[in-house]
Design an enzyme around this catalytic site. Sequence first.
Site, PDB file in Angstrom:
ATOM      1  N   ARG A 115       0.832  -1.206   0.000  1.00 21.86           N
ATOM      2  CA  ARG A 115       0.000   0.000   0.000  1.00 21.86           C
ATOM      3  C   ARG A 115       0.867   1.258   0.000  1.00 21.86           C
ATOM      4  O   ARG A 115       0.532   2.256  -0.640  1.00 21.86           O
ATOM      5  CB  ARG A 115      -0.932  -0.034   1.209  1.00 21.86           C
ATOM      6  CG  ARG A 115      -2.054   0.960   1.113  1.00 21.86           C
ATOM      7  CD  ARG A 115      -3.097   0.717   2.192  1.00 21.86           C
ATOM      8  NE  ARG A 115      -2.536   0.860   3.526  1.00 21.86           N
ATOM      9  CZ  ARG A 115      -3.214   0.609   4.648  1.00 21.86           C
ATOM     10  NH1 ARG A 115      -4.461   0.179   4.606  1.00 21.86           N
ATOM     11  NH2 ARG A 115      -2.645   0.770   5.828  1.00 21.86           N
ATOM     12  N   LYS A 162      -2.678   6.731   1.389  1.00 19.66           N
ATOM     13  CA  LYS A 162      -2.484   7.064   2.797  1.00 19.66           C
ATOM     14  C   LYS A 162      -1.439   8.172   2.839  1.00 19.66           C
ATOM     15  O   LYS A 162      -0.240   7.918   2.734  1.00 19.66           O
ATOM     16  CB  LYS A 162      -2.014   5.823   3.560  1.00 19.66           C
ATOM     17  CG  LYS A 162      -2.517   5.790   4.984  1.00 19.66           C
ATOM     18  CD  LYS A 162      -2.356   4.417   5.597  1.00 19.66           C
ATOM     19  CE  LYS A 162      -2.678   4.448   7.058  1.00 19.66           C
ATOM     20  NZ  LYS A 162      -4.110   4.610   7.359  1.00 19.66           N
TER      21      LYS A 162
END
Length: 343
Positions: A82, A184
């Site tokens: 991620r 993120k």
Amino acid sequence: MEKKNLDWSNLTFGYMPTDYRYVSYYKDGKWDEGALITDPNITLNECAGVFQYAQTVFEGLKAYTTEDGHIVCFRPDLNAARLKDSAERLEIPVFPEDRFVKAVEEVVKANAAWVPPYGSGATLYIRPYIMGTNPVIGVKPAEEYQFRILCTPVGPYFKGGAKPITIRVSDYDRAAPHGTGHIKAGLNYAMSLQPIVEAHQQGYDENLYLDPATRTKVEETGGANFMFITKDGKFVTPKSNSILPSITRRSLMVVAEKYLGLTVEHREVKFEELKDFAECGLCGTAAVISPVGKIVNPNDGTEICFPSGMEEMGPITKKLYETLTGIQMGHIEGPEGWVKVIE
Ligand SMILES: *Cc1c(COP(=O)(O)O)cnc(C)c1O
């Protein structure tokens, strides 16, 4: 390993510097070999890319002490993947995924004295991040970066049990039309600060963001994905490419199906449908699952109260919580590769 002399059971979710942090520098198109260092402060040029254009991304995961005394962490390979996706979206050079996992291991081992003991309810929170460090004044990506990992012991997210929270529907579009909600990055969080402060002033714990295009579909909150349980016991969670793909939520989907035998639906969820669900929870690394008691739309006065009540977690949410934390703490055998033993 001699543990630090901390009051482990009374830690809060806050920052305290530990003995070591990891750093690797990116220059001339490559990452250096990386090292553990002791200085918690960073000195950067005033014009560094991170300051001027917020060129920074991060991850969050935890290390736990299991009942038999091992230090483990949960699916760090997914955090590595991620971080790669987040970095690509902000034109930050990717830190290799295998090196990410090794760096997490190395920094947790070096800080083993700071990993809270089994049964304390506390964990070691691990925060990997990358930032642009050289001066940039024209709008363009930096050429030099630092990949860092800091660790800090944190207390249980819920002191004295998980009390359901109340959420408001936010007027703010967190997942902007240019699509940054799925990465993120500090910039998403900076944009969520005003809605969070406003929600708290109005007596709510969190914001529910709707899809910005139609404002009819449920996305997520500022820092956690939604999960719902239908009255006939199905697990439902919203699908959207502007939701941050929570590792906790993805793990709960497997736990629901493979461990509890529930039907799992990963699909668009209309705000209209919420009144028909039996249980609602927020999932993320910090709290695993926070039960939601009530969702309010302050604009039209809609109030949705989940039948599981305002006092405790709904029964299926509780089973999901206990199974996932059981896997993380080593009482329940997890799927292959979920629990990485560090020491
Ligand atoms: C980190 C984060 C989550 C939760 O993801 P986990 O991998 O489960 O910790 C959910 N939404 C947002 C916006 C996040 O930043």
